[in-house]
Enzyme design. Structure first.
Site: not given
Ligand code: NVA
Ligand code: CP
Length: 302
Positions: A103, A130, A133, A221, A261, A289
């Site tokens: 990540r 992502h 997800q 989101d 998400c 997930r």
């Molecule tokens: N769009 C959000 C998703 C988090 C799981 C982010 O990138 O922060």
């Molecule tokens: N939805 C998701 O990816 O959650 P986290 O940021 O907690 O991993």
């Protein structure tokens, strides 16, 4: 044979169907005897440069359940955080590990690991995508409806976010309609809208109520994704009309299901009332997930 999950484009329609089948079987079999252990004797690195609750924990648990050992690496505490290149890191880690879940910010870093390393790489979120997800979300929808093709998902908010990109791609592949309600400033990425990924349709409107019409599922989101904090004030102002509240929900089908998400910023992109309503399936969605991540790993390590 699928080697990596970098964007989601690695999976065609048949591979997606197989992935959903595998997820269902792993979910039904969890905790029972004779479950697959394709990671027996293998170590999987988990490089995280951004915060995570769901992705980190579900991958760690999933890797363990598949017989492997997860190794969590806070990117800032590795030499990557002090400037060691992706190419060098990829070559070194490939000598120790059997796979990497990452990540981070730049998509090019995830692709660089795949290019320079010699082990499977899984994108656990970048600024652009992502896919873990989005695939888990398709499974959640399939679980509810027994199909994907022909269903409509409305998506409200930042139409150019990693989630919007990945859901748009996933819905196209699955033959769903993905209707985005987003302002001009956060309009969906044209290149992904135009990309031929499957039979699904993508629609974009600046009118959130119009996007909601006849939706089977509505997704939202956070308005400020990780890494975009400097734009917070501007985003809050521009995205305010796209909040998912009970009135907005009323524009969709009466039995519409609400997805997110998570983490949710209650009171911003979604109200408490919607999160807690009978329409909300966000916690089933979060659970899935785990099952999907296991299925992804089974696919890459078969
Ligand atoms: N769009 C959000 C998703 C988090 C799981 C982010 O990138 O922060
Ligand atoms: N939805 C998701 O990816 O959650 P986290 O940021 O907690 O991993």
């Amino acid at each position: 044979m699928i080697r990596h999950l970098l964007t989601g484009r690695e999976f065609d329609r048949a591979a997606l169907e197989k992935l959903i089948e595998t997820t269902a079987s792993l979910k039904a079999g969890r905790g029972k005897a004779n479950q697959p252990r394709p990671l027996e004797g293998k170590s999987i690195g988990m490089i995280f440069a951004k915060s995570s609750t769901r992705t980190r924990v579900s991958f760690e648990v999933g890797i363990h359940e598949l017989g492997g050992q997860p190794i969590y690496l806070d990117e800032s505490k590795t030499q990557m955080g002090r400037g060691e290149t992706i190419a060098d890191t990829a070559r070194v880690l490939s000598r120790f590990l059997h796979g990497i879940v990452i990540r981070t910010f730049r998509q090019s870093d995830v692709e660089g690991l795949a290019q320079y390393g010699s082990i499977p790489i899984v994108n656990a979120l970048t600024d652009d995508y992502h896919p873990c997800q989005a695939f888990a979300d398709l499974f959640t929808i399939w679980e509810r409806k027994g199909k994907l093709e022909g269903l409509k998902m409305a998506y409200l908010g930042d139409g150019a976010s990693n989630m919007a990109n990945s859901l748009m791609m996933a819905c196209k592949l699955a033959g769903m309609t993905f209707a985005i309600g987003a302002p001009e400033e956060f309009r969906p990425r044209q290149a992904i809208m135009d990309e031929n990924l499957g039979p699904g349709k993508v629609e974009w409107t600046t009118d959130p109520a119009a996007a909601m019409k006849d939706a089977d599922f509505v997704y939202t989101d956070v308005w400020v994704s990780m890494g975009f904090e400097k734009e917070s004030r501007e985003r809050m102002k521009i995205l305010d009309p796209y909040r998912l509240d009970m009135k907005m929900l009323g524009y969709a089908k009466p039995d519409v299901k609400v997805m997110h998400c998570l983490p949710a910023h209650r009171g911003e992109e979604i109200t408490d009332e919607v999160m807690e309503s009978e329409h909300s399936i966000v916690f089933d969605e979060a659970e899935n997930r785990l099952h999907m991540h296991k299925a992804i790993l089974c696919t890459l390590f078969q």
